[in-house]
Design a protein around this motif. Structure first.
Motif, PDB file in Angstrom:
ATOM      1  N   VAL A 155      35.059  45.746  31.521  1.00 50.26           N
ATOM      2  CA  VAL A 155      35.020  44.700  30.502  1.00 50.26           C
ATOM      3  C   VAL A 155      34.328  45.252  29.252  1.00 50.26           C
ATOM      4  O   VAL A 155      33.403  46.057  29.358  1.00 50.26           O
ATOM      5  CB  VAL A 155      34.242  43.456  31.012  1.00 50.26           C
ATOM      6  N   HIS A 169      42.355  44.106  26.697  1.00 54.46           N
ATOM      7  CA  HIS A 169      42.724  44.047  28.110  1.00 54.46           C
ATOM      8  C   HIS A 169      43.557  45.256  28.507  1.00 54.46           C
ATOM      9  O   HIS A 169      43.532  45.678  29.654  1.00 54.46           O
ATOM     10  CB  HIS A 169      43.453  42.741  28.422  1.00 54.46           C
ATOM     11  N   SER A 185      42.205  41.663  34.040  1.00 51.84           N
ATOM     12  CA  SER A 185      41.658  40.305  33.942  1.00 51.84           C
ATOM     13  C   SER A 185      41.896  39.604  32.604  1.00 51.84           C
ATOM     14  O   SER A 185      40.935  39.161  31.957  1.00 51.84           O
ATOM     15  CB  SER A 185      40.148  40.335  34.245  1.00 51.84           C
ATOM     16  N   TYR A 218      31.566  30.448  33.520  1.00 53.73           N
ATOM     17  CA  TYR A 218      32.076  31.797  33.777  1.00 53.73           C
ATOM     18  C   TYR A 218      31.176  32.520  34.779  1.00 53.73           C
ATOM     19  O   TYR A 218      31.634  33.136  35.739  1.00 53.73           O
ATOM     20  CB  TYR A 218      32.120  32.507  32.423  1.00 53.73           C
ATOM     21  N   PHE A 262      26.809  40.793  32.270  1.00 52.10           N
ATOM     22  CA  PHE A 262      26.757  41.651  33.455  1.00 52.10           C
ATOM     23  C   PHE A 262      25.334  42.098  33.778  1.00 52.10           C
ATOM     24  O   PHE A 262      25.026  42.364  34.945  1.00 52.10           O
ATOM     25  CB  PHE A 262      27.740  42.827  33.316  1.00 52.10           C
ATOM     26  N   ASP A 273      37.229  45.500  39.348  1.00 53.97           N
ATOM     27  CA  ASP A 273      37.656  44.265  38.694  1.00 53.97           C
ATOM     28  C   ASP A 273      38.144  44.698  37.317  1.00 53.97           C
ATOM     29  O   ASP A 273      37.346  45.117  36.478  1.00 53.97           O
ATOM     30  CB  ASP A 273      36.428  43.342  38.636  1.00 53.97           C
ATOM     31  N   ASN A 314      43.215  36.647  29.926  1.00 54.77           N
ATOM     32  CA  ASN A 314      43.079  35.191  29.922  1.00 54.77           C
ATOM     33  C   ASN A 314      44.447  34.561  29.783  1.00 54.77           C
ATOM     34  O   ASN A 314      45.204  34.925  28.886  1.00 54.77           O
ATOM     35  CB  ASN A 314      42.177  34.774  28.773  1.00 54.77           C
ATOM     36  N   GLY A 349      41.575  35.180  33.834  1.00 57.72           N
ATOM     37  CA  GLY A 349      40.819  34.126  33.154  1.00 57.72           C
ATOM     38  C   GLY A 349      41.667  32.868  33.110  1.00 57.72           C
ATOM     39  O   GLY A 349      42.339  32.589  32.121  1.00 57.72           O
ATOM     40  N   TYR A 353      33.065  46.549  36.964  1.00 59.64           N
ATOM     41  CA  TYR A 353      33.663  45.544  36.084  1.00 59.64           C
ATOM     42  C   TYR A 353      34.118  46.246  34.808  1.00 59.64           C
ATOM     43  O   TYR A 353      33.285  46.776  34.065  1.00 59.64           O
ATOM     44  CB  TYR A 353      32.653  44.452  35.736  1.00 59.64           C
ATOM     45  N   GLN A 362      30.371  41.649  26.589  1.00 61.81           N
ATOM     46  CA  GLN A 362      29.867  40.918  27.758  1.00 61.81           C
ATOM     47  C   GLN A 362      28.703  41.640  28.439  1.00 61.81           C
ATOM     48  O   GLN A 362      28.422  41.423  29.626  1.00 61.81           O
ATOM     49  CB  GLN A 362      31.007  40.655  28.747  1.00 61.81           C
ATOM     50  N   HIS A 385      40.900  39.637  37.934  1.00 62.92           N
ATOM     51  CA  HIS A 385      40.125  38.391  37.873  1.00 62.92           C
ATOM     52  C   HIS A 385      40.644  37.580  36.682  1.00 62.92           C
ATOM     53  O   HIS A 385      40.012  37.510  35.628  1.00 62.92           O
ATOM     54  CB  HIS A 385      38.648  38.756  37.690  1.00 62.92           C
ATOM     55  N   ASP A 418      31.883  33.970  38.462  1.00 58.46           N
ATOM     56  CA  ASP A 418      31.696  35.392  38.755  1.00 58.46           C
ATOM     57  C   ASP A 418      30.812  35.584  39.986  1.00 58.46           C
ATOM     58  O   ASP A 418      31.030  36.502  40.788  1.00 58.46           O
ATOM     59  CB  ASP A 418      31.087  36.124  37.549  1.00 58.46           C
TER      60      ASP A 418
HETATM   61  N1  ARG Z   1      38.831  37.206  31.437  1.00 53.01           N
HETATM   62  C1  ARG Z   1      37.668  37.845  30.913  1.00 53.01           C
HETATM   63  C2  ARG Z   1      37.867  38.130  29.431  1.00 53.01           C
HETATM   64  O1  ARG Z   1      38.963  38.345  29.015  1.00 53.01           O
HETATM   65  C3  ARG Z   1      37.359  39.142  31.606  1.00 53.01           C
HETATM   66  C4  ARG Z   1      36.988  38.992  33.040  1.00 53.01           C
HETATM   67  C5  ARG Z   1      36.296  40.196  33.559  1.00 53.01           C
HETATM   68  N2  ARG Z   1      35.944  40.100  34.936  1.00 53.01           N
HETATM   69  C6  ARG Z   1      34.948  39.347  35.417  1.00 53.01           C
HETATM   70  N3  ARG Z   1      34.778  39.313  36.709  1.00 53.01           N
HETATM   71  N4  ARG Z   1      34.134  38.687  34.635  1.00 53.01           N
HETATM   72  O2  ARG Z   1      36.913  38.149  28.692  1.00 53.01           O
END
Ligand code: ARG
Length: 555
Positions: free
Chosen positions: A324, A126, A115, A300, A332, A112, A117, A154, A322, A328, A152, A304
């Motif tokens: 990220v 990103h 992703s 969120y 996770f 993943d 937004n 956003g 993931y 975050q 994924h 997920d």
């Molecule tokens: N869109 C989210 C962001 O920019 C990241 C998503 C990451 N993937 C997930 N499955 N949560 O913070």
């Protein structure tokens, strides 16, 4: 391939003596491998010289072992540089870019990554996720895994409630058509400014999102427009990076799959109502996960979980990564904990990474220091072009080369160091043709290519005795351990292992090139040199490919 020798020696020692040993590659010195004997010394209670004798007798018969020596509690091994070089170089020559490849296994890895937004600029954060995730995808594929790459997006959540409210209040259709993301960002920022003194806006936004979730036609239409326009912008970046996904199922995709998750969570008795909201208790060490707000809206985390379950039912993955950032971490950890509570046989890995800094300061969207990534890539390409125009103005494929170099420079800058470190974003530095850069590696490969074009290699005329010379043999060893570097990169989810391997290889090559003439008259030496450097190019090119960087024939 040095790992192959290691494995064979370990096996020999195990079957003959029933000892389990580690075999290391010493950092420097005259030896090629070393076996530390401390542990064995303790467990067997034997005397060191005797132990050494025992092991030596077993391994000395291996065709690539030339001699051994006991130094301290290390059994040091010198390889037979001729036989080892022959085996490495002919293997790589034969396998070409398949060197390091592992047979298909039955494991499925979901990655993943990227992703971004929607309704926001594609950020440098990103970019990191995209570049590292893409490289991991290529690395795991090389090692025989089935990989599913998922973006994924956003594209769902209260922020869209905010956007809908903001658009109602301050939106400008004209401007939106012209530069959608800029306009959406403008009203989004405005929303936050105004909401500071007008908190009821937040409630309106929650309400608007709820209506969106429930399928309000007008709101959905606007949302779809925001999404389509954003995707168009993102695709420009993906095209430049040559990154494509197996699925673009973003958060909104799971809107109709929420009930299923709730059912599954319920069947395991995990849900609890707390102050009207639905939560999962995760133990004393981490806060509970919020699954539904008191107004019934999802979060969120809910999406997920829905995604994870859907992916499990669709791809039956063994592992899911993931990509990220660190902010975050808790999310996770909670997700991982819920997967354990659900007793799903999936290994969940949060692959995090450091920040992107400009002159030591964090880049961020809010403060406006976040340049549009697409523009940045175009700038890098045009700077690369200017550099080529100076060096090689008659180059035919100048646009293709500028693109490979400009984009490769940005990608390599991201992947050259351990992903946990912050990266410095300075175009001028990444575009240098010297030092630890993408262009340096591309240039080294091109340099080799231009030598190879001069004459044909005859593999039957190679003189392996030349590999007694360390400047030859060091290159062979570095070529041979490429396969290990790929595995290590996968184990640590860290493409920089490959970057570093390539940098060392390129440096060894460039010093070899400084010391030795390649195109000599002596036929045996000539062919030995050609075989060696063509192997170097094979590894650099394949390494670059695994990093998601194009190699070139000319530049
Ligand atoms: N869109 C989210 C962001 O920019 C990241 C998503 C990451 N993937 C997930 N499955 N949560 O913070």
């Amino acid at each position: 391939m040095l790992d192959l020798v290691k494995v064979e020696l370990k096996e020999k020692i195990l079957t003959n003596l029933n000892y389990e040993v580690d075999i290391e590659i010493p950092r420097r010195g005259d030896y090629d491998l070393a076996i530390p004997l401390f542990r064995l010394l303790k467990s067997t209670n034997l005397k060191l010289p005797f132990l050494y004798e025992q092991i030596n007798n077993v391994i000395i018969t291996h065709p690539h072992v030339k001699s051994t020596e006991l130094i301290g509690a290390f059994l040091n091994i010198k390889l037979n540089s001729q036989s080892f070089s022959k085996s490495v170089l002919t293997t790589v020559y034969k396998l070409e870019d398949r060197f390091g490849e592992e047979p298909t296994n039955n494991e499925v890895v979901v990655i993943d990554y990227s992703s971004p937004n929607i309704a926001k600029n594609f950020s440098v954060g990103h970019l990191r996720s995209t570049v590292i995730g893409h490289s991991l995808k290529l690395i795991f594929q090389k090692l025989g895994y089935t990989v599913v790459g998922i973006n994924h997006l956003g594209d769902w959540g209260t922020q869209f409630g905010k956007l809908l409210v903001a658009y109602d209040l301050w939106g400008n259709e004209e401007k939106l058509k012209e530069a959608p993301i800029d306009e959406l960002q403008r009203i989004y920022i405005k929303f936050h400014e105004v909401a500071e003194n007008k908190p009821e806006l937040e409630d309106e936004a929650r309400q608007a999102f709820k209506e969106l979730e429930e399928g309000d036609k007008e709101k959905l239409k606007l949302w779809t427009y925001f999404k389509d326009e954003s995707l168009k912008e993102f695709m420009k970046v993906y095209d430049l990076l040559n990154v494509h996904f197996d699925s673009y199922a973003g958060e909104a995709f799971y809107n109709d799959k929420i009930d299923h998750v709730i059912d599954v969570l319920n069947s395991k008795n995990l849900l609890k109502i707390d102050d009207g909201a639905t939560i999962i208790d995760l133990g004393d060490d981490i806060p509970p996960a919020l699954i539904k707000r008191s107004d019934g809206a999802t979060l969120y985390m809910t999406r997920d979980l829905a995604a994870l379950l859907y992916r499990y039912e669709t791809y039956n993955m063994n592992k899911t990564l993931y990509l990220v950032g660190n902010e975050q971490k808790l999310h996770f950890e909670q997700l991982k904990r819920i997967v354990e509570l659900l007793e799903l046989p999936i290994e969940v890995v949060h692959v995090n990474f450091g920040l992107v800094l400009i002159d030591g300061k964090k880049m961020s969207t809010r403060s406006g220091t976040n340049a549009n990534l697409h523009d940045v890539l175009l700038e890098s390409i045009s700077d690369a072009k200017a550099a080529i125009m100076e060096k090689n103005p008659t180059l035919e494929s100048i646009d293709e080369a500028s693109r490979a170099i400009g984009v490769g420079a940005v990608v390599f800058n991201d992947l050259k160091n351990d992903r946990n470190l912050n990266i410095d974003f300075n175009l001028e530095n990444m575009l240098r043709f010297e030092g630890q850069t993408g262009p340096y590696l591309q240039y080294t490969s091109v340099r080799i290519n231009s030598i190879l074009k001069e004459t044909n290699l005859d593999i039957n005329q190679v003189d392996y005795s030349l590999f007694e010379n360390p400047s030859y043999f060091d290159l062979v060893k570095q070529i041979s351990t490429f396969s290990e570097a790929i595995k290590k990169a996968a184990e640590e989810y860290n493409p920089s292992v490959i970057s570093k391997h390539l940098l060392v290889l390129a440096q060894l090559f460039n010093s070899f090139y400084g010391q030795n003439r390649i195109l000599v008259d002596d036929v045996a030496t000539l062919n030995t040199n050609l075989l060696l450097i063509s192997n170097v190019r094979t590894v650099i090119n394949e390494g670059l490919r695994l990093l998601g960087i194009k190699y070139l024939d000319e530049m």
